[in-house]
Scaffold this motif. Structure first.
Motif, PDB file in Angstrom:
ATOM      1  N   THR A   1       0.831  -1.206   0.000  1.00 34.84           N
ATOM      2  CA  THR A   1       0.000   0.000   0.000  1.00 34.84           C
ATOM      3  C   THR A   1       0.864   1.253   0.000  1.00 34.84           C
ATOM      4  OG1 THR A   1      -1.720  -1.193   1.220  1.00 34.84           O
ATOM      5  CG2 THR A   1      -1.835   1.206   1.216  1.00 34.84           C
ATOM      6  N   PHE A   2       1.934   1.264   0.778  1.00 34.47           N
ATOM      7  CA  PHE A   2       2.853   2.404   0.804  1.00 34.47           C
ATOM      8  C   PHE A   2       3.501   2.611  -0.558  1.00 34.47           C
ATOM      9  CE2 PHE A   2       7.346   3.672   1.334  1.00 34.47           C
ATOM     10  CZ  PHE A   2       7.154   4.974   1.764  1.00 34.47           C
ATOM     11  N   LEU A   3       3.918   1.531  -1.196  1.00 37.99           N
ATOM     12  CA  LEU A   3       4.544   1.635  -2.517  1.00 37.99           C
ATOM     13  C   LEU A   3       3.574   2.236  -3.525  1.00 37.99           C
ATOM     14  CD1 LEU A   3       6.706  -1.041  -4.253  1.00 37.99           C
ATOM     15  CD2 LEU A   3       4.757  -0.121  -5.460  1.00 37.99           C
ATOM     16  N   LEU A   4       2.357   1.693  -3.612  1.00 36.01           N
ATOM     17  CA  LEU A   4       1.393   2.177  -4.594  1.00 36.01           C
ATOM     18  C   LEU A   4       0.924   3.582  -4.267  1.00 36.01           C
ATOM     19  CD1 LEU A   4      -0.744  -1.062  -5.115  1.00 36.01           C
ATOM     20  CD2 LEU A   4       0.961  -0.094  -6.660  1.00 36.01           C
ATOM     21  N   PHE A   5       0.815   3.902  -2.990  1.00 36.05           N
ATOM     22  CA  PHE A   5       0.357   5.239  -2.607  1.00 36.05           C
ATOM     23  C   PHE A   5       1.352   6.310  -3.058  1.00 36.05           C
ATOM     24  CE2 PHE A   5       0.082   8.784   0.395  1.00 36.05           C
ATOM     25  CZ  PHE A   5      -1.252   9.118   0.275  1.00 36.05           C
ATOM     26  N   THR A   6       2.625   6.073  -2.841  1.00 33.13           N
ATOM     27  CA  THR A   6       3.619   7.071  -3.264  1.00 33.13           C
ATOM     28  C   THR A   6       3.651   7.215  -4.787  1.00 33.13           C
ATOM     29  OG1 THR A   6       5.308   5.311  -3.184  1.00 33.13           O
ATOM     30  CG2 THR A   6       5.069   6.721  -1.244  1.00 33.13           C
ATOM     31  N   TRP A   7       3.483   6.121  -5.494  1.00 30.43           N
ATOM     32  CA  TRP A   7       3.479   6.201  -6.962  1.00 30.43           C
ATOM     33  C   TRP A   7       2.201   6.844  -7.484  1.00 30.43           C
ATOM     34  CZ3 TRP A   7       5.781   0.846  -8.859  1.00 30.43           C
ATOM     35  CH2 TRP A   7       7.093   0.748  -8.377  1.00 30.43           C
ATOM     36  N   TYR A   8       1.069   6.521  -6.867  1.00 33.66           N
ATOM     37  CA  TYR A   8      -0.195   7.119  -7.296  1.00 33.66           C
ATOM     38  C   TYR A   8      -0.240   8.614  -6.978  1.00 33.66           C
ATOM     39  CZ  TYR A   8      -2.256   2.534  -8.252  1.00 33.66           C
ATOM     40  OH  TYR A   8      -2.538   1.290  -8.787  1.00 33.66           O
ATOM     41  N   ILE A   9       0.357   9.003  -5.864  1.00 37.70           N
ATOM     42  CA  ILE A   9       0.414  10.426  -5.538  1.00 37.70           C
ATOM     43  C   ILE A   9       1.237  11.172  -6.585  1.00 37.70           C
ATOM     44  CG2 ILE A   9       1.503  12.052  -3.934  1.00 37.70           C
ATOM     45  CD1 ILE A   9      -1.197  11.287  -3.013  1.00 37.70           C
ATOM     46  N   THR A  10       2.346  10.591  -6.992  1.00 42.80           N
ATOM     47  CA  THR A  10       3.159  11.207  -8.042  1.00 42.80           C
ATOM     48  C   THR A  10       2.381  11.314  -9.344  1.00 42.80           C
ATOM     49  OG1 THR A  10       5.093  10.171  -7.007  1.00 42.80           O
ATOM     50  CG2 THR A  10       5.392  11.108  -9.200  1.00 42.80           C
ATOM     51  N   LEU A  11       1.638  10.272  -9.691  1.00 36.73           N
ATOM     52  CA  LEU A  11       0.828  10.298 -10.911  1.00 36.73           C
ATOM     53  C   LEU A  11      -0.290  11.327 -10.812  1.00 36.73           C
ATOM     54  CD1 LEU A  11       0.038   9.074 -13.658  1.00 36.73           C
ATOM     55  CD2 LEU A  11      -1.279   7.336 -12.402  1.00 36.73           C
ATOM     56  N   LEU A  12      -0.939  11.400  -9.675  1.00 39.38           N
ATOM     57  CA  LEU A  12      -2.025  12.370  -9.488  1.00 39.38           C
ATOM     58  C   LEU A  12      -1.518  13.804  -9.601  1.00 39.38           C
ATOM     59  CD1 LEU A  12      -4.929  13.123  -8.659  1.00 39.38           C
ATOM     60  CD2 LEU A  12      -4.197  12.916  -6.274  1.00 39.38           C
ATOM     61  N   LEU A  13      -0.396  14.097  -8.952  1.00 37.70           N
ATOM     62  CA  LEU A  13       0.163  15.449  -9.038  1.00 37.70           C
ATOM     63  C   LEU A  13       0.577  15.782 -10.463  1.00 37.70           C
ATOM     64  CD1 LEU A  13       2.316  15.465  -5.784  1.00 37.70           C
ATOM     65  CD2 LEU A  13       0.264  16.808  -6.220  1.00 37.70           C
ATOM     66  N   PHE A  14       1.113  14.811 -11.190  1.00 34.80           N
ATOM     67  CA  PHE A  14       1.482  15.055 -12.586  1.00 34.80           C
ATOM     68  C   PHE A  14       0.246  15.395 -13.420  1.00 34.80           C
ATOM     69  CE2 PHE A  14       2.119  13.490 -16.924  1.00 34.80           C
ATOM     70  CZ  PHE A  14       3.254  14.191 -17.289  1.00 34.80           C
ATOM     71  N   ARG A  15      -0.835  14.657 -13.229  1.00 33.20           N
ATOM     72  CA  ARG A  15      -2.066  14.947 -13.973  1.00 33.20           C
ATOM     73  C   ARG A  15      -2.591  16.339 -13.647  1.00 33.20           C
ATOM     74  NH1 ARG A  15      -5.442   9.279 -13.047  1.00 33.20           N
ATOM     75  NH2 ARG A  15      -4.232   7.959 -14.500  1.00 33.20           N
ATOM     76  N   ILE A  16      -2.550  16.697 -12.372  1.00 31.52           N
ATOM     77  CA  ILE A  16      -3.088  17.999 -11.962  1.00 31.52           C
ATOM     78  C   ILE A  16      -2.269  19.136 -12.555  1.00 31.52           C
ATOM     79  CG2 ILE A  16      -3.437  19.502  -9.970  1.00 31.52           C
ATOM     80  CD1 ILE A  16      -4.183  17.040  -8.353  1.00 31.52           C
ATOM     81  N   PHE A  17      -0.948  19.021 -12.514  1.00 30.01           N
ATOM     82  CA  PHE A  17      -0.101  20.108 -13.000  1.00 30.01           C
ATOM     83  C   PHE A  17      -0.121  20.202 -14.523  1.00 30.01           C
ATOM     84  CE2 PHE A  17       1.517  20.210  -8.728  1.00 30.01           C
ATOM     85  CZ  PHE A  17       2.014  21.490  -8.567  1.00 30.01           C
ATOM     86  N   VAL A  18      -0.092  19.057 -15.218  1.00 25.03           N
ATOM     87  CA  VAL A  18      -0.004  19.092 -16.681  1.00 25.03           C
ATOM     88  C   VAL A  18      -1.287  19.625 -17.304  1.00 25.03           C
ATOM     89  CG1 VAL A  18       0.146  17.605 -18.723  1.00 25.03           C
ATOM     90  CG2 VAL A  18       1.781  17.345 -16.882  1.00 25.03           C
ATOM     91  N   THR A  19      -2.434  19.290 -16.724  1.00 30.15           N
ATOM     92  CA  THR A  19      -3.709  19.716 -17.300  1.00 30.15           C
ATOM     93  C   THR A  19      -4.158  21.083 -16.810  1.00 30.15           C
ATOM     94  OG1 THR A  19      -4.884  18.534 -15.535  1.00 30.15           O
ATOM     95  CG2 THR A  19      -4.462  17.340 -17.588  1.00 30.15           C
ATOM     96  N   GLU A  20      -3.302  21.801 -16.123  1.00 29.46           N
ATOM     97  CA  GLU A  20      -3.656  23.156 -15.691  1.00 29.46           C
ATOM     98  C   GLU A  20      -3.865  24.055 -16.913  1.00 29.46           C
ATOM     99  OE1 GLU A  20      -1.937  26.664 -12.703  1.00 29.46           O
ATOM    100  OE2 GLU A  20      -0.714  24.941 -13.277  1.00 29.46           O
ATOM    101  N   VAL A  21      -4.847  24.925 -16.818  1.00 27.74           N
ATOM    102  CA  VAL A  21      -5.195  25.799 -17.943  1.00 27.74           C
ATOM    103  C   VAL A  21      -4.027  26.712 -18.277  1.00 27.74           C
ATOM    104  CG1 VAL A  21      -6.773  27.599 -18.732  1.00 27.74           C
ATOM    105  CG2 VAL A  21      -7.629  25.701 -17.348  1.00 27.74           C
ATOM    106  N   TYR A  22      -3.753  26.838 -19.577  1.00 31.84           N
ATOM    107  CA  TYR A  22      -2.710  27.741 -20.060  1.00 31.84           C
ATOM    108  C   TYR A  22      -3.358  28.746 -21.002  1.00 31.84           C
ATOM    109  CZ  TYR A  22       1.767  29.365 -21.895  1.00 31.84           C
ATOM    110  OH  TYR A  22       2.845  30.136 -22.250  1.00 31.84           O
ATOM    111  N   SER A  23      -3.110  30.025 -20.763  1.00 31.43           N
ATOM    112  CA  SER A  23      -3.717  31.094 -21.555  1.00 31.43           C
ATOM    113  C   SER A  23      -2.764  31.511 -22.667  1.00 31.43           C
ATOM    114  CB  SER A  23      -4.055  32.291 -20.656  1.00 31.43           C
ATOM    115  OG  SER A  23      -4.657  33.319 -21.406  1.00 31.43           O
TER     116      SER A  23
END
Length: 669
Positions: free
Chosen positions: A267-289
């Motif tokens: 669970t610790f292994l997957l949680f750290t990897w999923y957190i990294t994936l989630l943050l990547f999705r959030i930052f990459v899809t941020e609106v760009y003007s």
């Protein structure tokens, strides 16, 4: 060709820095995550104070600091893999054999190997942080004869191997569930709110997936655990303690404490990897003007019209279309720049470039839908449709003439679904069989003789002769599905195209060798078609063809929203009337697309909604894009008709389009 500065400036200046920011936040979240893991792995209800003191002493130890450095390195590698493998258009396998091909691809093999190594490292770090009997790989023991020796600590070994197994499983599941797919949220939120709202899902997915992975690992270790144990003993000159049960036995694997430590580590292994994936999705899809226009020539390639029309990376194309949809709704000042005229000259270059690209995207989707429908019908799998959708409508001819000036050749990269989806000829000639993934390959072992007769080449004198050179110019008459329907109603079998003899066909009769080889080929096909495994691998997955057809429909949704909102705003903001010149083409393109979408939803599995899975971090939004596109298309047409009302009666269009548009004006559609 485009220069490197113009092609990769966005990746270098925006995407890479966003990825770096997501990795930095993942590393910053690693200490509290590790602290929670240590507390959960060492917690004791009988001795809570001793647990806290042990955890504090562990944090300051050299082994814990070294393991934390290794964990940080793993997070960096996971973030790099996210940046390297992400995509905004998912790769959808239409059959089991296609999915197997993705799993066995050399690129995926390297990815799985890297994840296995990273899981091995995380497993070792977890063993060190847990301590106790899991900390070291070897320990001094006394054999039955009283001689001291170094024995293998199988508890440490099984924890490390479990990390490698979970990492390998995570890599395979990433392909199956399209975890590298990055979707764009409809509702715009701050990054913190998105992270906070998704955190419970990450915890749930990590715990659930860890439970399944550990279950599978225990089964594998029960049968094959002796192999790594013997290899480590031989390589490192270690011995087995005869007084301790081996862990590849029922008595050894029934240790609940061991199972708990395996599950909490996974669970610790997957949680750290999923957190990294989630943050990547959030930052990459941020609106760009993007700026609509620039006063400096060197910044012209960064303006919205130029980004939309030039050949760009897909992430840049999607962010530009997202920005277009947002500015058309919320930014009157930027809309004025879209409607403005160039100085000097007085040409609406901004509007022409934006509208041309959006109409090109919509026309491309229409062409794909018509070609797909004709392919299904040609292979005898089409449903019986209404007469109005079977005949050659004037709407398809008018959209060609209405958008001919907007569809001139230019160096624009049209949005396509992945190459694995459209690796085919869209509409082939009489001697080029359609091998789209949506329909069975005629050369496949499960192609029936009836199917090959339906798709056999026909003669010029036959009423079925003629292929669709362009889906907007001509149609087959009569259609196969209408022919089959009429024959069923009249009670007579459908006429066979082969009934008309041709002297040229008799002159070009195949040789005996060719007939012999063809017969052998048919025998092999019939033999394989009777095997259950072959049918299981080659049969098409339900809904996969429809999902693959609409895999990139998020771009079309933004194009529809951007066009419709701009047309709506032009009623009061377009001072020069630049939108009115292309209004007939826009309406015709939308109406033809709606007809194609409506016909598609009459096909099998097209209207069935998939079950939403909440036990995986894979984003399932691509499975419902076709429903979102249909709703957005109808809303876009209503948005225009509601704004202009009876003024649309003065717009030049075909009688078929006018009749269809009247349904929207009367709110009957």
């Amino acid at each position: 060709m485009f220069s490197t500065e113009q092609t990769c400036w966005f990746i270098r200046k925006v995407i890479c820095w966003r990825a770096v920011a997501s990795i930095a936040w993942a590393v910053l979240l690693l200490p509290p995550t590790t602290a929670v893991f240590v507390i959960l792995s060492r917690f004791s209800l009988l001795h809570p104070i001793n647990t806290i003191s042990e955890c504090l002493s562990l944090v300051t130890s050299a082994s814990a600091i070294f393991s934390f450095i290794l964990l940080g390195g793993v997070i960096l590698m996971v973030g790099f893999l996210n940046l390297d493998y992400y995509t905004v258009i998912p790769t959808i396998a239409c059959s089991k054999i296609a999915l197997l091909g993705q799993l066995l691809h050399p690129r995926q093999f390297v990815n799985s190997l890297v994840h296995c190594i990273m899981g091995l490292i995380v497993g070792w770090c977890c063993a060190v942080n847990i301590g106790g009997r899991y900390e070291m790989l070897s320990y001094p023991c006394v054999q039955s004869d009283g001689s001291p020796q170094m024995c293998l600590n199988e508890y440490h070994l099984i924890l490390v191997l479990a990390g490698a197994f979970v990492g390998f499983s995570h890599s395979l599941l990433g392909v199956i569930y399209n975890m590298n797919y990055v979707s764009f949220h409809t509702v715009q939120q701050y990054k913190y709110l998105r992270f906070k709202g998704s955190l419970p899902l990450v915890v749930k997915c990590s715990a659930t997936q860890a439970l399944y992975s550990i279950r599978n690992f225990i089964v594998v270790y029960f049968f094959l655990g002796y192999i790594p144990r013997a290899w480590f003993c031989k390589t490192m000159n270690l011995h087995l303690n005869s007084t301790v049960h081996t862990l590849d036995s029922i008595a050894g694997l029934l240790d609940l404490s061991l199972v708990y430590q395996l599950w909490i580590s996974a669970t610790f292994l997957l949680f750290t990897w999923y957190i990294t994936l989630l943050l990547f999705r959030i930052f990459v899809t941020e609106v760009y003007s993007f700026p609509v226009q620039s006063s400096f020539t060197e910044d012209a390639h960064q303006c919205l019209p130029k980004v939309l029309t030039d050949k760009q990376p897909m992430i840049l194309k999607f962010l530009a279309l997202q920005d277009l949809a947002l500015l058309s709704q919320r930014s009157p000042s930027r809309r004025c720049e879209v409607f403005s005229l160039s100085q000097p000259g007085g040409h609406p270059h901004n509007w022409n470039a934006i509208s041309k690209e959006c109409l090109s995207l919509l026309a491309d989707l229409t062409q794909r839908l018509v070609a797909y429908h004709d392919t299904v019908a040609t292979n005898g799998r089409g449903k019986s449709l209404s007469t109005g959708s079977e005949r050659k409508t004037s709407s398809e001819t008018s959209v060609t003439s209405g958008t001919e000036d907007l569809m001139s050749p230019r160096p624009t990269m049209l949005m396509k679904t992945p190459a694995s989806v459209f690796a085919r000829s869209v509409v082939g000639g009489p001697h080029s069989p359609l091998t789209a993934p949506f329909t069975p390959d005629l050369d496949s072992p499960f192609a029936s003789p009836a199917l090959r007769r339906l798709t056999a080449p026909v003669e010029q004198c036959s009423p079925w002769y003629g292929t669709v050179q362009s889906p907007h110019i001509m149609r087959r008459a009569p259609k196969l599905w209408s022919t089959s329907t009429d024959s069923q109603v009249n009670g007579s079998p459908p006429p066979s195209p082969a009934s008309v003899s041709s002297p040229q066909q008799e002159a070009s009769k195949p040789s005996l060798l060719a007939q012999f080889l063809q017969n052998r080929k048919e025998q092999v096909k019939n033999f394989l078609a009777k095997r259950v495994l072959i049918m299981y691998l080659f049969n098409k997955l339900p809904e996969a063809s429809s999902q693959a057809l609409f895999a990139d429909s998020q771009a079309h949704i933004w194009a529809l929203e951007g066009l419709s909102y701009l047309v709506q705003a032009s009623f009061s903001e377009d001072q020069f009337g630049v939108v009115q010149t292309t209004l007939p083409s826009i309406l015709s393109c939308m109406l033809v697309l709606q007809e194609a979408v409506d016909r598609h939803f009459k096909l099998p599995h097209a209207s069935s909604k998939p079950v939403r899975s909440t036990s995986s971090m894979g984003d399932p939004t691509y499975k419902t894009l076709r429903f979102a596109l249909r709703a957005t298309l109808k809303t876009a047409i209503y948005r225009i008709t509601t704004t202009f009302g009876d003024h649309l009666k003065a717009v030049q269009m075909s009688a078929e389009h006018r009749k269809r548009l009247q349904q929207f004006l009367e709110y009957k559609e």
